[in-house]
Design a protein around this motif. Structure first.
Motif, PDB file in Angstrom:
ATOM      1  N   LEU A   1       0.829  -1.210   0.000  1.00  0.00           N
ATOM      2  CA  LEU A   1       0.000   0.000   0.000  1.00  0.00           C
ATOM      3  C   LEU A   1       0.863   1.260   0.000  1.00  0.00           C
ATOM      4  O   LEU A   1       0.561   2.234  -0.701  1.00  0.00           O
ATOM      5  CB  LEU A   1      -0.918   0.001   1.229  1.00  0.00           C
ATOM      6  CG  LEU A   1      -2.215  -0.790   1.153  1.00  0.00           C
ATOM      7  CD1 LEU A   1      -2.934  -0.747   2.493  1.00  0.00           C
ATOM      8  CD2 LEU A   1      -3.113  -0.250   0.045  1.00  0.00           C
ATOM      9  N   ALA A   2       1.925   1.238   0.790  1.00  0.00           N
ATOM     10  CA  ALA A   2       2.830   2.395   0.836  1.00  0.00           C
ATOM     11  C   ALA A   2       3.438   2.652  -0.537  1.00  0.00           C
ATOM     12  O   ALA A   2       3.585   3.810  -0.959  1.00  0.00           O
ATOM     13  CB  ALA A   2       3.925   2.149   1.868  1.00  0.00           C
ATOM     14  N   TYR A   3       3.777   1.592  -1.258  1.00  0.00           N
ATOM     15  CA  TYR A   3       4.339   1.766  -2.601  1.00  0.00           C
ATOM     16  C   TYR A   3       3.296   2.313  -3.568  1.00  0.00           C
ATOM     17  O   TYR A   3       3.594   3.188  -4.386  1.00  0.00           O
ATOM     18  CB  TYR A   3       4.886   0.428  -3.112  1.00  0.00           C
ATOM     19  CG  TYR A   3       5.434   0.506  -4.517  1.00  0.00           C
ATOM     20  CD1 TYR A   3       6.656   1.124  -4.766  1.00  0.00           C
ATOM     21  CD2 TYR A   3       4.722  -0.015  -5.589  1.00  0.00           C
ATOM     22  CE1 TYR A   3       7.154   1.213  -6.057  1.00  0.00           C
ATOM     23  CE2 TYR A   3       5.212   0.067  -6.877  1.00  0.00           C
ATOM     24  CZ  TYR A   3       6.431   0.679  -7.108  1.00  0.00           C
ATOM     25  OH  TYR A   3       6.918   0.772  -8.389  1.00  0.00           O
ATOM     26  N   LEU A   4       2.075   1.795  -3.490  1.00  0.00           N
ATOM     27  CA  LEU A   4       1.023   2.239  -4.397  1.00  0.00           C
ATOM     28  C   LEU A   4       0.691   3.723  -4.196  1.00  0.00           C
ATOM     29  O   LEU A   4       0.302   4.412  -5.145  1.00  0.00           O
ATOM     30  CB  LEU A   4      -0.242   1.394  -4.189  1.00  0.00           C
ATOM     31  CG  LEU A   4      -0.127  -0.090  -4.581  1.00  0.00           C
ATOM     32  CD1 LEU A   4      -1.411  -0.831  -4.235  1.00  0.00           C
ATOM     33  CD2 LEU A   4       0.193  -0.238  -6.065  1.00  0.00           C
TER      34      LEU A   4
ATOM     35  N   MET B   1       9.814   9.123  -3.579  1.00  0.00           N
ATOM     36  CA  MET B   1       9.521   7.938  -2.780  1.00  0.00           C
ATOM     37  C   MET B   1       9.231   6.713  -3.630  1.00  0.00           C
ATOM     38  O   MET B   1       9.514   5.583  -3.229  1.00  0.00           O
ATOM     39  CB  MET B   1       8.344   8.237  -1.850  1.00  0.00           C
ATOM     40  CG  MET B   1       8.120   7.173  -0.785  1.00  0.00           C
ATOM     41  SD  MET B   1       6.899   7.703   0.426  1.00  0.00           S
ATOM     42  CE  MET B   1       6.590   6.141   1.248  1.00  0.00           C
ATOM     43  N   LYS B   2       8.682   6.910  -4.811  1.00  0.00           N
ATOM     44  CA  LYS B   2       8.393   5.792  -5.700  1.00  0.00           C
ATOM     45  C   LYS B   2       9.688   5.068  -6.079  1.00  0.00           C
ATOM     46  O   LYS B   2       9.707   3.848  -6.267  1.00  0.00           O
ATOM     47  CB  LYS B   2       7.708   6.303  -6.961  1.00  0.00           C
ATOM     48  CG  LYS B   2       6.984   5.245  -7.776  1.00  0.00           C
ATOM     49  CD  LYS B   2       5.597   5.001  -7.213  1.00  0.00           C
ATOM     50  CE  LYS B   2       4.762   4.118  -8.108  1.00  0.00           C
ATOM     51  NZ  LYS B   2       3.406   3.890  -7.592  1.00  0.00           N
ATOM     52  N   THR B   3      10.787   5.825  -6.138  1.00  0.00           N
ATOM     53  CA  THR B   3      12.082   5.258  -6.502  1.00  0.00           C
ATOM     54  C   THR B   3      12.811   4.677  -5.308  1.00  0.00           C
ATOM     55  O   THR B   3      13.476   3.636  -5.416  1.00  0.00           O
ATOM     56  CB  THR B   3      12.957   6.338  -7.166  1.00  0.00           C
ATOM     57  OG1 THR B   3      12.267   6.872  -8.299  1.00  0.00           O
ATOM     58  CG2 THR B   3      14.296   5.766  -7.608  1.00  0.00           C
TER      59      THR B   3
ATOM     60  N   TRP C   1      11.591   0.837  -2.166  1.00  0.00           N
ATOM     61  CA  TRP C   1      12.117  -0.531  -2.090  1.00  0.00           C
ATOM     62  C   TRP C   1      13.604  -0.537  -1.781  1.00  0.00           C
ATOM     63  O   TRP C   1      14.117  -1.489  -1.167  1.00  0.00           O
ATOM     64  CB  TRP C   1      11.840  -1.282  -3.384  1.00  0.00           C
ATOM     65  CG  TRP C   1      10.381  -1.535  -3.607  1.00  0.00           C
ATOM     66  CD1 TRP C   1       9.627  -1.094  -4.643  1.00  0.00           C
ATOM     67  CD2 TRP C   1       9.487  -2.251  -2.730  1.00  0.00           C
ATOM     68  NE1 TRP C   1       8.324  -1.493  -4.485  1.00  0.00           N
ATOM     69  CE2 TRP C   1       8.201  -2.206  -3.337  1.00  0.00           C
ATOM     70  CE3 TRP C   1       9.641  -2.924  -1.522  1.00  0.00           C
ATOM     71  CZ2 TRP C   1       7.089  -2.819  -2.760  1.00  0.00           C
ATOM     72  CZ3 TRP C   1       8.529  -3.519  -0.946  1.00  0.00           C
ATOM     73  CH2 TRP C   1       7.276  -3.468  -1.552  1.00  0.00           C
ATOM     74  N   LEU C   2      14.316   0.527  -2.176  1.00  0.00           N
ATOM     75  CA  LEU C   2      15.731   0.638  -1.790  1.00  0.00           C
ATOM     76  C   LEU C   2      15.861   0.805  -0.280  1.00  0.00           C
ATOM     77  O   LEU C   2      16.714   0.179   0.356  1.00  0.00           O
ATOM     78  CB  LEU C   2      16.375   1.825  -2.507  1.00  0.00           C
ATOM     79  CG  LEU C   2      16.665   1.649  -3.995  1.00  0.00           C
ATOM     80  CD1 LEU C   2      17.057   2.977  -4.616  1.00  0.00           C
ATOM     81  CD2 LEU C   2      17.772   0.626  -4.196  1.00  0.00           C
ATOM     82  N   ALA C   3      15.015   1.669   0.285  1.00  0.00           N
ATOM     83  CA  ALA C   3      15.029   1.856   1.734  1.00  0.00           C
ATOM     84  C   ALA C   3      14.643   0.566   2.449  1.00  0.00           C
ATOM     85  O   ALA C   3      15.221   0.219   3.482  1.00  0.00           O
ATOM     86  CB  ALA C   3      14.081   2.985   2.128  1.00  0.00           C
TER      87      ALA C   3
END
Length: 315
Positions: free
Chosen positions: A191-194, A260-262, A265-267
């Motif tokens: 959800l956070a990614y979306l 944040m979209k980038t 997942w790195l974080a």
């Protein structure tokens, strides 16, 4: 290329985590394990490693979301009173629902964490000076006040030892059948990614976000709800992991920016890697015993946090 290296390092660290511990299990024996080794591997080592990956990713992403919503690089669940409010909720659950399940305690902790986080947000909005250093310091003081209330009532109710041992970040007690609640945080990460684009816009300020058609209040409430629920679950299943949500998103943003979209997942990957390495160190420092991983994370994290604060103060 650097992103690939990060996740390769994460895989290597996760594999190493499976073979470190009191019970000797070597990689060479993986295809002909005895019954004891199979029991240890599938009942403790695999759940522990999975929990490390999920907890590290969740804590890091929660910090990333809060930093965008508060427009401050040093805000996270551990520096905004979220975790301390969740502890208050757990104390309430232990007093009024002593036989409650882990899920019920998590829900009570979530309610208190959400209310505490909203109170902190309202508090910082009334600050006349919202510089990068002042906001987290106010958050730490706010959290310490709540923590003092928790300690006082836990002492009066003779629950202080229970609270201290239960809420201390430690993966040694993670076993099959007792950690599965942590999987609830995985949909929260999705959800956070979306909604990462919405959080990024909200991080540019209320006026700008509202001007381009974003419902700022709804996005803020939604983001804080994700953070509160995820933090409560981590606290109930694992315990406290201080400063992880502050330092990892800051380090990632230094190299990959604030989109944040980038960086989400790195974080998440960096948080998992950092927590696994800290856990390996916790197991290796005084073998055959181990220290709580929260101690290792706290020591390393506090040093990096101070360096980041000093760097922010100079700007």
């Amino acid at each position: 290329m650097k992103k690939g290296i990060l996740f390769i390092c994460l895989i290597i660290a996760a594999v190493c985590s499976l073979f470190i511990g009191v019970q000797s299990i070597s990689i060479g024996d993986i295809f002909h394990l005895d019954e004891t080794q199979k029991l240890v591997l599938w009942s403790t080592r695999v759940p522990r490693t999975v929990s490390l990956i999920i907890a590290g990713a969740t804590s890091s992403v929660c910090g990333l979301i809060m930093q965008h919503l508060t427009q401050n690089k040093f805000v996270s669940p551990t520096t905004a009173g979220t975790m301390d409010s969740a502890r208050l909720g757990i104390l309430v659950a232990m007093v009024f629902f002593p036989n409650g399940s882990t899920l019920s305690r998590s829900l009570v902790a979530f309610l208190f964490a959400f209310m505490g986080t909203m109170l902190f947000v309202q508090l910082i909005q009334r600050l006349s000076h919202k510089d990068q250093v002042m906001v987290p310091l106010v958050g730490l003081m706010f959290g310490n006040i709540i923590g003092s209330v928790v300690t006082f009532f836990a002492y009066q109710l003779q629950l202080i030892q229970n609270m201290s041992s239960w809420l201390q970040g430690n993966f040694a007690t993670v076993t099959r059948g007792g950690y599965e609640l942590i999987y609830v945080t995985v949909p929260l990460l999705i959800l956070a990614y979306l909604y990462a684009y919405h959080f990024t816009i909200a991080g540019m300020g209320k006026d700008l976000a509202t001007g381009i058609g974003l419902n700022y209040q709804v996005v803020q409430l939604f983001g804080l709800a994700i953070v509160s629920l995820a933090s409560s679950i981590i606290l109930v299943t694992i315990g406290g992991l201080p400063f992880l949500g502050v330092i990892v998103p800051n380090i990632v943003s230094l190299y990959y920016g604030d989109q944040m979209k980038t960086t989400l997942w790195l974080a998440a990957g960096a948080g998992s890697l950092f927590l696994i390495l800290c856990d390996i160190l916790a197991r290796a420092v005084i073998q055959p015993y181990e220290v709580p991983v929260s101690l290792v994370v706290g020591v390393i994290g506090s040093i990096i946090f101070i360096l980041l604060l000093l760097k922010g103060a100079k700007k």
